[in-house]
Motif scaffolding. Structure first.
Motif, PDB file in Angstrom:
ATOM      1  N   SER A  53      49.609  25.250  34.842  1.00 23.54           N
ATOM      2  CA  SER A  53      48.894  26.512  35.066  1.00 23.54           C
ATOM      3  C   SER A  53      49.145  27.798  34.255  1.00 23.54           C
ATOM      4  O   SER A  53      48.183  28.656  34.021  1.00 23.54           O
ATOM      5  N   THR A  89      46.985  27.029  31.109  1.00 24.01           N
ATOM      6  CA  THR A  89      45.524  27.228  31.311  1.00 24.01           C
ATOM      7  C   THR A  89      45.024  28.557  31.737  1.00 24.01           C
ATOM      8  O   THR A  89      43.960  28.828  31.982  1.00 24.01           O
ATOM      9  N   GLY A  90      45.944  29.555  31.850  1.00 23.35           N
ATOM     10  CA  GLY A  90      45.638  30.814  32.318  1.00 23.35           C
ATOM     11  C   GLY A  90      45.575  31.060  33.715  1.00 23.35           C
ATOM     12  O   GLY A  90      45.024  32.232  34.109  1.00 23.35           O
ATOM     13  N   LEU A  91      45.851  30.042  34.589  1.00 21.10           N
ATOM     14  CA  LEU A  91      45.460  30.226  36.108  1.00 21.10           C
ATOM     15  C   LEU A  91      46.699  31.138  36.592  1.00 21.10           C
ATOM     16  O   LEU A  91      46.305  31.834  37.508  1.00 21.10           O
ATOM     17  N   TYR A  92      47.883  30.965  35.922  1.00 24.99           N
ATOM     18  CA  TYR A  92      48.961  32.201  36.357  1.00 24.99           C
ATOM     19  C   TYR A  92      49.123  32.899  35.109  1.00 24.99           C
ATOM     20  O   TYR A  92      48.902  32.230  33.937  1.00 24.99           O
ATOM     21  N   TYR A  93      49.451  33.964  35.260  1.00 24.80           N
ATOM     22  CA  TYR A  93      49.625  34.848  33.793  1.00 24.80           C
ATOM     23  C   TYR A  93      51.380  34.706  33.456  1.00 24.80           C
ATOM     24  O   TYR A  93      51.921  34.962  34.265  1.00 24.80           O
ATOM     25  N   ARG A 125      39.505  25.654  39.983  1.00 26.43           N
ATOM     26  CA  ARG A 125      40.359  25.590  38.595  1.00 26.43           C
ATOM     27  C   ARG A 125      39.295  25.432  37.699  1.00 26.43           C
ATOM     28  O   ARG A 125      39.393  26.059  36.633  1.00 26.43           O
ATOM     29  N   LEU A 137      37.486  28.829  36.769  1.00 31.74           N
ATOM     30  CA  LEU A 137      38.408  29.672  36.444  1.00 31.74           C
ATOM     31  C   LEU A 137      39.156  29.402  35.020  1.00 31.74           C
ATOM     32  O   LEU A 137      39.666  30.265  34.359  1.00 31.74           O
ATOM     33  N   THR A 138      39.131  28.296  34.602  1.00 32.61           N
ATOM     34  CA  THR A 138      39.526  27.718  33.299  1.00 32.61           C
ATOM     35  C   THR A 138      38.347  27.810  32.289  1.00 32.61           C
ATOM     36  O   THR A 138      38.567  27.352  31.227  1.00 32.61           O
ATOM     37  N   ARG A 145      37.138  36.216  33.234  1.00 28.68           N
ATOM     38  CA  ARG A 145      37.046  36.068  35.012  1.00 28.68           C
ATOM     39  C   ARG A 145      36.048  36.900  35.681  1.00 28.68           C
ATOM     40  O   ARG A 145      35.466  36.279  36.491  1.00 28.68           O
ATOM     41  N   PRO A 180      44.970  36.554  37.232  1.00 30.11           N
ATOM     42  CA  PRO A 180      46.189  35.720  37.168  1.00 30.11           C
ATOM     43  C   PRO A 180      47.635  36.257  37.282  1.00 30.11           C
ATOM     44  O   PRO A 180      48.542  35.952  37.673  1.00 30.11           O
ATOM     45  N   GLY A 181      47.370  37.829  36.851  1.00 26.78           N
ATOM     46  CA  GLY A 181      48.519  38.389  36.784  1.00 26.78           C
ATOM     47  C   GLY A 181      49.180  39.305  37.962  1.00 26.78           C
ATOM     48  O   GLY A 181      50.170  39.641  38.302  1.00 26.78           O
ATOM     49  N   TRP A 223      47.453  33.734  43.525  1.00 27.33           N
ATOM     50  CA  TRP A 223      47.627  32.603  42.980  1.00 27.33           C
ATOM     51  C   TRP A 223      48.986  32.587  42.275  1.00 27.33           C
ATOM     52  O   TRP A 223      49.755  31.650  42.179  1.00 27.33           O
ATOM     53  N   SER A 224      49.357  33.588  41.445  1.00 26.44           N
ATOM     54  CA  SER A 224      50.426  33.766  40.653  1.00 26.44           C
ATOM     55  C   SER A 224      51.780  33.854  41.371  1.00 26.44           C
ATOM     56  O   SER A 224      52.760  33.798  41.213  1.00 26.44           O
TER      57      SER A 224
END
Lengths: 241, 268
Positions: A47, A50-54, B98, B101-102, B107, B256-257, B261-262
């Motif tokens: 994740s 692939t940038g899903l998480y930072y 996913r 978003l990938t 985004r 994502p930051g 999700w993060s």
């Protein structure tokens, strides 16, 4: 050049540290097996790549492009097969592939030709007009790999792609990916907990409780640790029975 | 971001939304039947008990059916936006989010494309409803069907952006029952969709104030005025401002930051 370079990557969910100073590289055209038990942090690592998480701590570079600084350019080089199936079950196999191609900016004509080519290579061309909900687990996985290859990536990431497949299905899928790696020079990062998926000429990264505890060519892991096989080396490194 | 890449991605997202919509026939059918049930049963019952004075944009006394049709058109957009939002939560649970978003595009653009595609897919049903409503003697000027298009698009985008925001905050599909009960139904009922604001004021000033501040009321009024070839500037400004606010908050929610999700764990 390295296809993928992970440098001092750490990640936590709240107070739970999931990855700690993870560093390794995947060389261009090489097959790298990311070996780890369930909960080792493999999916979190995917994740982050692939940038899903930072990634707040550490760096992810794809062909020298930093994921954090230029995610679009880095993602354009990647094909990804996630652990969870990501096919749209309302669409046919061909429509799934063309949707992915559109997201990557491929013109319609090229997208149609390439979807046939990739499905043919993975021996599922006869299912191109079938809705993916009608395909078997193994066929769906092949369609996902075909989809990940649509835009001609130079790095292929597969997160436990053989989960849920029977032994012949697993072997066939593994062989397809090895052929891709050899024939097209694609770098592959293959995450798994199945030790039998490691071949002697692969590179191996062992991840345990969020840390890299060994990285190098597969044929060196057992001699370096003074054991007889990869399975014994993995048991020694992770403390698993 | 290259323009041709961005347009192809938008085209791909739009095609996917259309194919999915066409193949989920039960959803299409219920989306059409819901406002017709309101029009045929609810409005018929209310017609005899609810008197309406002359309120803009109407220049004469109107039947309750005439009053309620713009509100039901907005209701269609609202429920379509929520269905689309639910589909996003489903996509996220099933993993297909996913893929979106990938994609190698910003985004915010991917979310905007998904939002626009969802609105475009929902519009034909609203038009079909507006034409079917002619059988109930709801006959706005023919040019009203053209003039209402931008109002429907803007309102659809605002409600879609609100749905996007809700989906960015929902961890699982089960949460949607709560969203329907505590957000969507109050948003619909405490608005000018079913009753004019002066009627709500008679019931209680608090309810009238809520309805006046409810952005869904602005969407309803924008549609109502446009359908009768009038322009409601205040409603348009509220809709545009809410669209911007909801969309920016949704983009932050999918960041994502910063997003959910993060902060939440992955599978392993």
């Amino acid at each position: 050049m390295n296809a993928l370079a992970i440098e001092n990557l750490s990640h936590s969910f709240g107070t739970r540290q999931v990855l700690q100073n993870v560093s390794f590289t995947v060389a261009e055209g090489r097959m790298c097996i990311l070996l780890g038990r369930n909960g080792a942090g493999k999916t979190t690592l995917f994740s982050l790549i692939t940038g899903l998480y930072y990634a707040r701590t550490g760096l992810v570079r794809v062909f020298d492009m930093a994921m954090q600084a230029n995610p679009s350019a880095a993602l354009a080089q990647m094909g990804v097969v996630f652990q969870l199936p990501t096919l749209d079950l309302d669409l046919t196999a061909g429509e799934n592939l063309r949707y992915h191609a559109a997201l990557h900016g491929l013109p319609t004509k090229l997208s149609k030709a390439r979807s046939r080519e990739e499905l043919s290579r993975l021996e599922v061309l006869d299912r191109i007009d079938d809705r993916t909900c009608a395909l078997s687990g193994g066929q769906r996985r092949r369609v996902e790999i075909a989809r990940a290859l649509m835009h001609g990536p130079r790095l292929l990431l597969l997160d436990e792609p053989t989960t849920g497949l029977d032994v012949p299905g697993r072997r066939a899928l593994e062989q397809h990916v090895r052929d891709l790696c050899r024939e097209r020079g694609i770098a592959v990062l293959w995450a798994t907990h199945f030790l039998e998926e490691v071949a002697a000429d692969d590179d191996v990264v062992v991840l345990d409780r969020g840390r890299v505890c060994w990285a190098g060519p597969a044929d060196r892991i057992a001699p370096e640790l003074g054991v007889g096989s990869v399975a014994e080396a993995f048991a020694l490194l992770t403390g698993s029975p | 971001m290259k323009v041709d890449h961005a347009l192809r991605a938008l085209d791909g997202i739009l095609r996917r939304e259309m194919l999915r919509s066409l193949r989920q026939r039960a959803r299409l059918f219920s989306a059409m039947v819901r406002p017709l049930v309101w029009l045929a049963i609810f409005a018929a019952g209310f017609r005899s008990v609810l008197g309406l004075s002359i309120t803009p944009p109407y220049q004469t006394y109107v039947l309750y059916e005439v009053y309620v049709v713009p509100g039901l058109a907005a209701m269609m957009l609202l429920f379509h936006a929520m269905a689309s939002s639910l589909a996003m939560v489903y996509d996220r649970e099933m993993g297909s989010m996913r893929l979106l978003l990938t994609a190698p595009l910003p985004r915010w653009y991917l979310l905007a494309a998904r939002l626009l595609a969802s609105v475009i897919v929902g519009l034909p049903l609203v038009y079909l409803f507006l034409f079917v409503a002619r059988f109930w003697d709801v006959r706005p000027p023919i040019m009203g069907y053209v003039a209402v298009l931008p109002a429907l698009v803007l309102s659809g985008l605002m409600l879609g952006a609100f749905g996007l925001l809700v989906s960015s905050m929902s961890t699982q599909m089960e949460n949607f029952a709560g969203v329907m009960n505590f957000v969507i139904f109050p948003m619909f009922f405490a608005s000018t969709a079913l009753y004019p604001i002066w009627r709500l004021a008679e019931a209680g000033p608090v309810l009238a104030t809520i309805a006046a501040w409810n952005p869904f009321s602005s969407a309803v009024e924008l549609i109502r005025f446009a359908l009768y070839l009038r322009f409601d500037m205040v409603s348009m400004l509220v809709v545009v401002a809410c669209l911007a606010a909801f969309f920016l908050a949704a983009v932050a929610g999918y960041d994502p930051g910063r997003g959910l999700w993060s902060r939440r764990g992955g599978e392993g």
